[in-house]
Write a protein that holds these residues in place. Structure first.
Motif, short mmCIF file in Angstrom:
data_model
loop_
_atom_site.label_atom_id
_atom_site.label_comp_id
_atom_site.label_asym_id
_atom_site.label_seq_id
_atom_site.Cartn_x
_atom_site.Cartn_y
_atom_site.Cartn_z
N LEU A 99 25.10 14.17 -4.55
CA LEU A 99 24.44 14.12 -3.45
C LEU A 99 23.28 13.16 -3.63
CD1 LEU A 99 24.61 17.58 -1.73
CD2 LEU A 99 26.11 15.69 -1.49
N TYR A 100 22.58 13.36 -4.55
CA TYR A 100 21.44 12.48 -5.05
C TYR A 100 21.13 12.57 -6.39
CZ TYR A 100 18.80 16.91 -4.09
OH TYR A 100 18.51 18.05 -4.23
N VAL A 101 20.33 11.65 -6.90
CA VAL A 101 19.80 11.51 -8.21
C VAL A 101 18.31 11.05 -8.35
CG1 VAL A 101 19.97 10.34 -10.52
CG2 VAL A 101 22.05 10.74 -9.15
N ASP A 102 17.65 11.99 -8.89
CA ASP A 102 15.89 11.60 -8.85
C ASP A 102 15.74 11.26 -10.27
OD1 ASP A 102 13.32 11.60 -8.90
OD2 ASP A 102 13.06 13.93 -8.01
N GLU A 103 15.59 9.71 -10.37
CA GLU A 103 14.99 9.25 -11.77
C GLU A 103 13.72 8.93 -11.35
OE1 GLU A 103 17.44 8.22 -15.13
OE2 GLU A 103 17.07 10.22 -14.52
N ASP A 104 12.91 9.59 -11.20
CA ASP A 104 11.43 9.16 -10.75
C ASP A 104 10.95 7.95 -11.51
OD1 ASP A 104 9.28 9.37 -9.28
OD2 ASP A 104 8.40 11.33 -10.22
N PRO A 105 10.54 6.88 -10.85
CA PRO A 105 10.06 6.71 -9.38
C PRO A 105 11.33 6.07 -8.42
CG PRO A 105 9.55 4.92 -10.66
CD PRO A 105 10.11 5.77 -11.70
N VAL A 106 12.37 6.10 -8.94
CA VAL A 106 13.64 5.80 -8.51
C VAL A 106 14.61 6.89 -8.02
CG1 VAL A 106 15.77 4.30 -8.39
CG2 VAL A 106 13.60 3.55 -9.31
N VAL A 107 14.62 6.97 -6.59
CA VAL A 107 15.65 8.26 -6.19
C VAL A 107 16.55 7.57 -5.21
CG1 VAL A 107 15.63 10.27 -4.57
CG2 VAL A 107 13.42 9.66 -6.09
N SER A 123 0.70 -1.22 -0.06
CA SER A 123 0.14 -0.05 0.00
C SER A 123 0.74 1.27 -0.01
CB SER A 123 -0.76 0.18 1.31
OG SER A 123 -0.31 0.01 2.53
N ALA A 124 2.16 1.21 0.08
CA ALA A 124 3.06 2.36 0.36
C ALA A 124 2.99 3.11 -1.15
CB ALA A 124 4.31 1.90 0.79
N ASP A 125 3.25 4.27 -0.83
CA ASP A 125 3.49 5.29 -1.93
C ASP A 125 4.89 5.60 -2.32
OD1 ASP A 125 0.68 6.00 -2.32
OD2 ASP A 125 0.85 7.33 -0.53
N LEU A 126 5.59 5.36 -1.04
CA LEU A 126 7.09 5.49 -1.06
C LEU A 126 7.68 4.31 -0.20
CD1 LEU A 126 9.63 7.24 -1.64
CD2 LEU A 126 9.31 8.55 0.77
N ILE A 127 8.94 3.66 -0.55
CA ILE A 127 9.41 2.79 0.09
C ILE A 127 10.85 3.13 0.24
CG2 ILE A 127 10.38 0.48 0.17
CD1 ILE A 127 7.78 -0.29 -1.58
N CYS A 128 11.55 3.24 1.49
CA CYS A 128 12.62 3.77 1.67
C CYS A 128 13.74 2.60 2.20
CB CYS A 128 12.63 4.84 2.82
SG CYS A 128 11.48 6.07 2.73
N ILE A 129 15.00 2.88 1.54
CA ILE A 129 15.66 1.69 1.60
C ILE A 129 17.01 2.15 2.31
CG2 ILE A 129 17.06 -0.12 0.83
CD1 ILE A 129 15.10 0.13 -1.48
N PRO A 130 17.50 1.98 3.67
CA PRO A 130 18.66 2.65 4.25
C PRO A 130 19.93 1.81 4.03
CG PRO A 130 17.59 1.16 5.81
CD PRO A 130 16.48 1.00 4.68
N ALA A 131 21.03 2.41 4.17
CA ALA A 131 22.27 1.61 4.09
C ALA A 131 22.29 0.49 4.85
CB ALA A 131 23.51 2.82 4.57
N CYS A 186 15.96 13.01 1.18
CA CYS A 186 14.74 13.10 1.56
C CYS A 186 13.85 14.49 1.55
CB CYS A 186 14.52 12.57 3.08
SG CYS A 186 14.91 10.96 3.37
N LEU A 187 14.77 15.37 1.71
CA LEU A 187 13.97 16.83 1.71
C LEU A 187 13.81 17.14 0.27
CD1 LEU A 187 15.85 18.83 4.42
CD2 LEU A 187 13.66 18.07 4.59
N HIS A 188 14.45 16.87 -0.59
CA HIS A 188 14.35 17.07 -1.77
C HIS A 188 12.99 16.48 -2.34
CE1 HIS A 188 14.47 16.63 -6.48
NE2 HIS A 188 14.34 15.43 -6.21
N LEU A 189 12.73 15.27 -2.08
CA LEU A 189 11.58 14.68 -2.32
C LEU A 189 10.22 15.33 -1.96
CD1 LEU A 189 10.11 12.39 -4.14
CD2 LEU A 189 10.57 10.79 -1.91
N VAL A 190 10.50 15.74 -0.37
CA VAL A 190 9.41 16.62 0.19
C VAL A 190 9.17 17.84 -0.46
CG1 VAL A 190 8.86 17.99 2.28
CG2 VAL A 190 9.92 15.62 2.69
N ARG A 191 10.28 18.43 -1.01
CA ARG A 191 10.04 19.86 -1.58
C ARG A 191 9.31 19.52 -3.05
NH1 ARG A 191 12.67 24.55 -1.50
NH2 ARG A 191 14.19 23.62 0.07
N LYS A 192 9.65 18.53 -3.61
CA LYS A 192 9.10 18.25 -4.83
C LYS A 192 7.47 17.86 -4.76
CE LYS A 192 9.71 14.90 -8.77
NZ LYS A 192 10.31 13.71 -9.26
#
Length: 319
Positions: free
Chosen positions: A146-154, A68-76, A166-172
């Motif tokens: 620092l980061y790459v946004d290749e929506d839907p993969v960040v 059901s997730a809109d966003l799935i986060c994967i840590p180091a 994370c703040l980039h995605l919040v801003r977006k």
């Protein structure tokens, strides 16, 4: 719209990167009129997971929560630790149904395992970029961003760059005002561009009187002025050459690139929060002309100022 966020607690997860996701997406900040996410910490077992630091993290949800997730986060995590079978399939299925996935640092290896980096630009911590490219040759690995946004993969680089990601995605999703407010609550810089260089092993800038922080604050307050490298160097009481070298050490980018980024950021704020004409915004942000503003804005964000205003301004404020 970003609303349902699931964070994977993997065996061998790094606590700091895991904590970044919890801090950005897992805290109720409704007292500040900020978004509240349906947040879930997920593991393959739905129970406790050992981190790399010698303690366990208990999770209330299993992998079925990812559906059901809109966003799935994967840590180091340690890429040498084999993750549960089926997890890569879950990630592929999530992207196919329209979810986003966001990794920090070595979390990108799990995306590579799922085939989600194939043909896409991506990044990880600079120490692991060569290994990521070797393991997943179809990935287009960028080693010094620092980061790459290749929506839907960040994908984000190591540690602190995870906050930027994370703040980039919040801003977006929610605009600069929301991202900046969350950053202030976290006592973090509100915005660093993804293309900014990662901090590698180099001589550290001196503390105290050697810091350029006062100058950066002064520049941010005078972005409408004609600011050249020579004028900024004079204000810092440094030669242009010494100033440029120290600026790169402290910020990871050049004075000109940093200045343009701050002006674009200020333009974003004006476009989101005011009805000012584009000509006025161009003048107030130091770009001078509409053509100059449009050139730099579009080059950095991939959208025109007018298009950005239509897309990112809250609907109730649009005329």
């Amino acid at each position: 719209m970003l609303g349902d966020v699931a964070v994977l607690a993997l065996e061998g997860s790094h606590a700091f990167e895991l904590g970044i996701f919890c801090e950005v997406f897992g805290i109720d900040r409704s007292d500040g009129a900020l978004p509240v996410y349906d947040f879930a910490l997920v593991s393959a077992t739905g129970d406790s997971v050992p981190t790399r630091h010698g303690f366990d993290v208990r999770t209330p949800y299993g992998l079925d929560r990812l559906s059901s997730a809109d966003l799935i986060c994967i840590p180091a995590y340690d890429p040498g630790v084999r993750q549960p079978e089926g997890l890569a399939d879950e990630l592929r299925a999530a992207v196919e149904r329209g979810a986003r996935v966001l990794s920090i640092c070595t979390g990108a290896f799990l995306l590579g395992e799922a085939g989600l980096l194939d043909g896409r630009r991506c990044t990880t911590h600079w120490r692991y970029t060569e290994e990521l490219a070797r393991r997943y040759p179809r990935a287009r690995v960028e080693s010094d961003v620092l980061y790459v946004d290749e929506d839907p993969v960040v994908t984000g680089a190591g540690t602190a760059a995870g906050i930027d990601t994370c703040l980039h995605l919040v801003r977006k999703e929610h605009g600069s005002a929301v991202a900046n407010a969350i950053a202030r609550r976290m006592v973090a810089p509100p915005h660093r561009e993804g293309g900014q260089r990662q901090y590698r092993e180099r001589p550290q800038p001196r503390e105290g009187t050697g810091s350029l922080s006062p100058l950066l604050a002064w520049i941010e307050a005078h972005l409408d002025q004609d600011l050249s490298v020579d004028s900024m160097a004079r204000h810092a009481h440094l030669s242009p050459r010494t100033f440029a070298r120290r600026f790169l050490q402290e910020t990871g980018t050049t004075p000109g690139q940093w200045l343009t980024a701050q002006r674009v950021l200020l333009a974003q704020h004006h476009l989101e929060t005011t009805d000012d004409p584009i000509t006025t915004i161009a003048r107030r942000t130091g770009f001078g002309t509409v053509d100059n503003l449009r050139h730099h804005f579009t080059r950095r964000l991939g959208i025109t100022p007018q298009g950005y205003r239509r897309t990112f301004r809250p609907p109730h404020q649009q005329s």
